[in-house]
Design a protein around this motif. Sequence first.
Motif, short mmCIF file in Angstrom:
data_model
loop_
_atom_site.label_atom_id
_atom_site.label_comp_id
_atom_site.label_asym_id
_atom_site.label_seq_id
_atom_site.Cartn_x
_atom_site.Cartn_y
_atom_site.Cartn_z
N ILE A 132 4.34 14.37 -79.04
CA ILE A 132 3.69 13.46 -78.09
C ILE A 132 2.21 13.79 -77.92
N ASP A 133 1.92 15.04 -77.56
CA ASP A 133 0.55 15.42 -77.21
C ASP A 133 -0.31 15.75 -78.42
N GLY A 134 0.31 16.35 -79.44
CA GLY A 134 -0.46 16.76 -80.60
C GLY A 134 -0.60 15.68 -81.65
N LEU A 135 0.46 14.90 -81.85
CA LEU A 135 0.46 13.91 -82.92
C LEU A 135 0.39 12.47 -82.42
N GLY A 136 0.61 12.26 -81.12
CA GLY A 136 0.51 10.92 -80.56
C GLY A 136 1.71 10.04 -80.84
N ALA A 137 2.90 10.64 -80.98
CA ALA A 137 4.10 9.86 -81.26
C ALA A 137 4.47 8.97 -80.09
N GLN A 138 5.06 7.83 -80.40
CA GLN A 138 5.54 6.88 -79.42
C GLN A 138 7.02 6.60 -79.67
N PRO A 139 7.77 6.21 -78.62
CA PRO A 139 9.16 5.82 -78.84
C PRO A 139 9.26 4.73 -79.91
N GLY A 140 10.22 4.89 -80.80
CA GLY A 140 10.39 3.95 -81.89
C GLY A 140 9.68 4.34 -83.17
N ASP A 141 8.77 5.31 -83.11
CA ASP A 141 8.12 5.79 -84.34
C ASP A 141 9.15 6.45 -85.25
N ARG A 142 8.91 6.39 -86.56
CA ARG A 142 9.80 6.97 -87.55
C ARG A 142 9.23 8.30 -88.02
#
Length: 271
Positions: free
Chosen positions: A60-70
């Motif tokens: 989340i904080d380091g890579l910027g992932a969002q729900p639904g990302d693969r």
Amino acid sequence: MSDSPAAPATPRAPGEVWRALVAADPARPCVTSYDASGGRVELSRATVDNWVSKTSNMLIDGLGAQPGDRVAIALPLHWQSLAWLLACWSVGAVACPGAPGQVPPDTQFAVADVDRLDAALDSGAEEVVGTSLHPLGLPLSDAPPMVTDYTVEVRSHGDHFSPYPVDPTEPALETDRTHDGAGLVTAGHERARAWRLAETDRVAVLADPEAPLTVLGEDLSALWAVLVTGSPLVLSPYDTDALSGRLSTERVTTALATDDVSVPEGVRPLS
């Protein structure tokens, strides 16, 4: 042997099930992992959860992932790959395990072992994370440009993470097809019931060191059978003269073996 727990009437997301397991008994052994050299790592539920939390915060904080990302998980069966799966499900991302030597294409993120870093960089992933899988947690010896070293980066992230409120009917895993979160948990309950697993069991998975995560089933139901019952998991290569003694030392009661490997006497085989 007590009966395996019944599947819940209300669908539950994988991250929710994991958090409940940790809260029930944080100190209980969760996974013991052996590598090809015989190196052994044992992690409690709390320790695995610490890695899951750190990895979730990194996503989340380091890579910027969002729900639904693969997220491509180009790793063999290993305790770190299990931590990545649980982190994906904690943040609502879709885990995409890779076959040996392969990296699922066109994902937002990819985590890969040393042999697949170049393939991960060519896969179309927006961010690539590499891990040495070293038993002592050593960093990559030679990280290519544009690759984040998991062992180095993850340590700077927080030890606690509250799983996102994830809709259990949303996609959670891509293997032979797309599986939703509730389906993974349900498949685990079904497998646990068929195997007659209980919390008192200690379950071994005997596989080649480079075996893909799908040795646990295309729906990872072998993993979820262990998680829903709370049984400790032992991961071990099968090609070792020490296998029988190892399973005895680990007090393994039942084992899933791949490649038609014979389970040592005294251990109940699973199929």
